[in-house]
Enzyme design. Structure first.
Site, PDB file in Angstrom:
ATOM      1  N   TYR A  61      37.637 -48.946   5.146  1.00  0.00           N
ATOM      2  CA  TYR A  61      38.593 -49.431   4.200  1.00  0.00           C
ATOM      3  C   TYR A  61      39.924 -48.568   4.740  1.00  0.00           C
ATOM      4  O   TYR A  61      39.867 -47.404   4.932  1.00  0.00           O
ATOM      5  CB  TYR A  61      38.334 -48.973   2.665  1.00  0.00           C
ATOM      6  N   ASN A 163      26.252 -58.135   0.656  1.00  0.00           N
ATOM      7  CA  ASN A 163      26.212 -59.568   1.319  1.00  0.00           C
ATOM      8  C   ASN A 163      25.079 -59.726   1.810  1.00  0.00           C
ATOM      9  O   ASN A 163      24.793 -60.308   2.963  1.00  0.00           O
ATOM     10  CB  ASN A 163      27.394 -59.397   2.435  1.00  0.00           C
ATOM     11  N   LEU A 232      38.084 -60.175  -9.537  1.00  0.00           N
ATOM     12  CA  LEU A 232      39.414 -60.584 -10.169  1.00  0.00           C
ATOM     13  C   LEU A 232      40.040 -61.845  -9.693  1.00  0.00           C
ATOM     14  O   LEU A 232      41.063 -62.063 -10.045  1.00  0.00           O
ATOM     15  CB  LEU A 232      40.188 -59.377 -10.329  1.00  0.00           C
ATOM     16  N   GLY A 235      43.624 -61.888  -8.865  1.00  0.00           N
ATOM     17  CA  GLY A 235      44.757 -62.206  -9.867  1.00  0.00           C
ATOM     18  C   GLY A 235      44.973 -63.649 -10.521  1.00  0.00           C
ATOM     19  O   GLY A 235      45.907 -63.916 -10.918  1.00  0.00           O
ATOM     20  N   PHE A 237      43.872 -65.700 -12.437  1.00  0.00           N
ATOM     21  CA  PHE A 237      43.634 -66.144 -13.862  1.00  0.00           C
ATOM     22  C   PHE A 237      44.152 -64.931 -14.735  1.00  0.00           C
ATOM     23  O   PHE A 237      44.214 -64.892 -15.958  1.00  0.00           O
ATOM     24  CB  PHE A 237      42.266 -66.173 -14.182  1.00  0.00           C
TER      25      PHE A 237
END
Length: 323
Positions: A61, A163, A232, A235, A237
């Site tokens: 990351y 995964n 999420l 974003g 929704f």
């Protein structure tokens, strides 16, 4: 909300996790700064205020900067270590002089990765280590050996995957002396293959589904915590501009907004509560760095959607009736 499968391992684990993919700046070689450390401080404070104590990292990351920024916070506030359950992942390599982007579950790479993770996070033991993506060249004996070594050395408490489908997990588990405690998968109100796989079983209409059949049932039967990344839906929704989006997305966003008003919670809470309503006790891993949005997500635990509301969201997002 009944306890998560992870509660058997970590009794105080939160039903939502904070994912750290967005911390530490951009995905480049530019060093992180004080503003990035401050952002992490604020996010952790917001998470704890919202009852979120599960933190999800990965060694890749922001090219390691996300873990390093977290480590700076732990250095400044060591008392936080005892308040948090910390998970990280390894097994992905980027393009380099040796080859293309690839996966590596070799004993040497896993061991080296954990040393780097612990150093960047500024901790002595990782609560959970996940193998990030399946490595076709995985040697089961090597993985079993390095897992046993890391556990004996006290560097990793528990192990899991990300995964992976049912057969990959079962094969890996067959050679391990430690139970795999988690599997992190892409799941959301927008990415519905994990549900469509079950309702279209044996039907020609399900042939375009790319979710691994049986993975939900396997994890539930074997006490493997299902974690949802991408939960999420970026974003979609909960306030993102919907210009150009298909009718089912617009209709779902409208329904989420109506339910948020009904339950008097932010829209993010409805999106996550929908996932958490599933009896598999899915643990959403939210990817926001914004403190207010973290708190909004934490309010998902206040929502108990009815069966009819859950199905209404599912069918609306599908854009077609169930078979």
């Amino acid at each position: 909300m009944s306890k998560l499968p992870l509660s058997n391992t970590f009794p105080s684990v939160s039903s939502i996790g904070l994912g750290c993919m967005g911390f530490g700046g951009d995905w480049n070689d530019e060093p992180y700064g004080a503003e990035h450390v401050s952002e992490m401080h604020g996010a952790l404070d917001a998470a704890l205020e919202a009852g979120i104590n599960f933190i999800d990292h990965a060694d890749i990351y922001t090219l390691g900067k996300a873990e390093s920024v977290f480590g700076e916070v732990i250095k400044q506030r060591p008392e936080l270590r005892e308040q948090l359950i910390i998970q990280s992942k390894c097994g992905i390599k980027f393009d380099d002089d040796m080859g293309p982007g690839r996966y590596d579950f070799s004993k040497t790479w896993i061991s080296q990765s954990v040393e780097g993770i612990l150093s960047r996070l500024n901790i002595e033991q990782l609560d959970i280590l996940l193998l990030h993506r399946p490595d076709p060249l995985m040697d089961l004996d090597e993985v079993a050996e390095v897992f046993a070594q890391l556990a004996k050395q006290g560097k990793v408490k528990h192990f899991g995957v990300s995964n992976m489908h049912v057969h990959q997990i079962a094969y890996l588990q067959s050679g391990l002396g430690h139970p795999l405690v988690a599997n992190q998968l892409e799941m959301s109100l927008r990415n519905l293959d994990w549900l469509n796989e079950s309702v279209t079983a044996g039907m020609s209409s399900g042939t375009q589904n790319h979710f691994s059949p049986g993975i939900i049932e396997y994890c539930r039967s074997n006490n493997v915590q299902i974690q949802a990344w991408g939960c999420l839906a970026q974003g979609l929704f909960s306030g993102r501009n919907l210009d150009g989006q298909p009718d089912n997305v617009i209709a779902t966003a409208s329904l989420v907004a109506a339910l948020a008003e009904q339950y008097n919670v932010p829209r993010e809470a409805i999106v996550l509560a929908w996932l958490m309503r599933h009896p598999a006790k899915i643990q959403p891993i939210i990817g926001t760095t914004n403190g207010d949005r973290i708190k909004a997500c934490g309010r998902a635990t206040e929502v108990s959607l009815t069966r009819e509301q859950w199905y209404q969201l599912y069918v609306t997002s599908r854009g077609e009736r169930l078979p």
